[in-house]
Design an enzyme around this catalytic site. Sequence first.
Site, PDB file in Angstrom:
ATOM      1  N   TYR A   1     -22.841 -42.140  64.874  1.00 25.36           N
ATOM      2  CA  TYR A   1     -22.320 -40.949  64.216  1.00 25.36           C
ATOM      3  C   TYR A   1     -22.096 -39.752  65.125  1.00 25.36           C
ATOM      4  CZ  TYR A   1     -23.158 -43.648  60.045  1.00 25.36           C
ATOM      5  OH  TYR A   1     -23.117 -44.644  59.104  1.00 25.36           O
TER       6      TYR A   1
ATOM      7  N   PHE B   1     -31.890 -41.632  52.065  1.00 23.35           N
ATOM      8  CA  PHE B   1     -30.782 -41.727  51.096  1.00 23.35           C
ATOM      9  C   PHE B   1     -29.612 -42.463  51.702  1.00 23.35           C
ATOM     10  CE2 PHE B   1     -30.475 -37.612  53.271  1.00 23.35           C
ATOM     11  CZ  PHE B   1     -29.164 -37.610  53.708  1.00 23.35           C
TER      12      PHE B   1
END
Length: 422
Positions: A127, A422
Amino acid sequence: MGVQRTDLDVRPLGDGELPDWIRAMRTGFLRTPTPTPREVEIRSGAPGRLYGAFDAGRCVATYRSFDQRVTAVGGAPVAANAVSNVTVSPTHRRRGLLTRMIDADLRAARDRGDLVATLIAAEYRIYGRYGFGPAAGATEWEIDVARTGLDPRRPVPEEPGARLDLVDPDGVRALGPALYERVHRGQPGAVDRDARWWQRATGLFATGDEPWKEPFCVVHRSTDGTVDGLLVYRTDEKWGEGKRPLNTAAVEELSAATPAAERALWRYLCAVDWIATVRTGPRAPDSLVADLFPDARAARVTTAADWLWVRLLDVPGALTARSYEAAGSVVIEVVDEPLAAGGPSGGRFRLDAGPQGSSCTPTTGSAELVLPLGALARLWLGDASVRRLVDLGLVEEERPGAAARADALFRTGRRPWCPDLF
């Protein structure tokens, strides 16, 4: 990045495509591919935006995002675009599928006015090229209970009038949300939890492969009866020779609104009969557990790693959403990453900040610090040192002393932490 195939269809999910999307997602995470009807039912009601990549009608990549609030330094809730469930099937790697999905999603997030995007990275190297940076870490400890040196005669909790109570899952659902609201507003990097989070955590529904088993749940009440701490843990059942208990307690949740409540909950857990080892699960890197016991070596670090990653979608908006303990100014040149997922967020800005507020405006003045967008994410929640980033070659100091001034602005007394995966 590989060759992009334009014949692969990247788009939001359509009607009836969720089971195929879940199958691709489970394949990417090395889980049994075929979902149960119950998992399809549960995920169909989950909030969020689902994207997929399709090859001849079959889902070969997955991506989900949803609305989130992340606590900035100072306690302000910041609108975030949370990214999750990212997979690319092994047969379709290196074809630009993640780039296409994340770019479309982050552009939409910018248009909605989200200030940042967040994610928990399964792999470190993915990322950064999309402008994300590790903004908050997590540390796990293993506690050797016998070595802690705690006095078994010492009362827990220690505050006169405070008490500990065992509760069931209904009690957690009733008491937990209000407590967590207090906790996460004071913890930079923490994210909000909706009603579904508490339902899932207490067994009302589960999407995992294993049946949900009820844990032990304890609340700490202050002297006035207010619930200011919650502990959720599970134990195994293991005995050694000579009937020696070797049980391990694994912490799933420990939220405390006060240091006294946190100390009491850790001491309670280390005083439960038959528990020889405590595994803390991911905690804040500066958790009290590191130095809580008379013998601090009883708590051994087993994992210390990155956790919450952030991408600033609106640099001025994100920098002015947080607070600053010191007063000062600095001109920063933010260099966006080459792929510029979601559209470029770079530029040159002057940050004027102090305890009374801040402003961040575009400027043509000379840059004092030059840094990539991902490096700025490391600073946003106050965890990184500008000086150290300069030494690492991640930040360029164009004016002597600028790193020290920026450190005085960005650093905080409490390290950021996100309690949730999450």
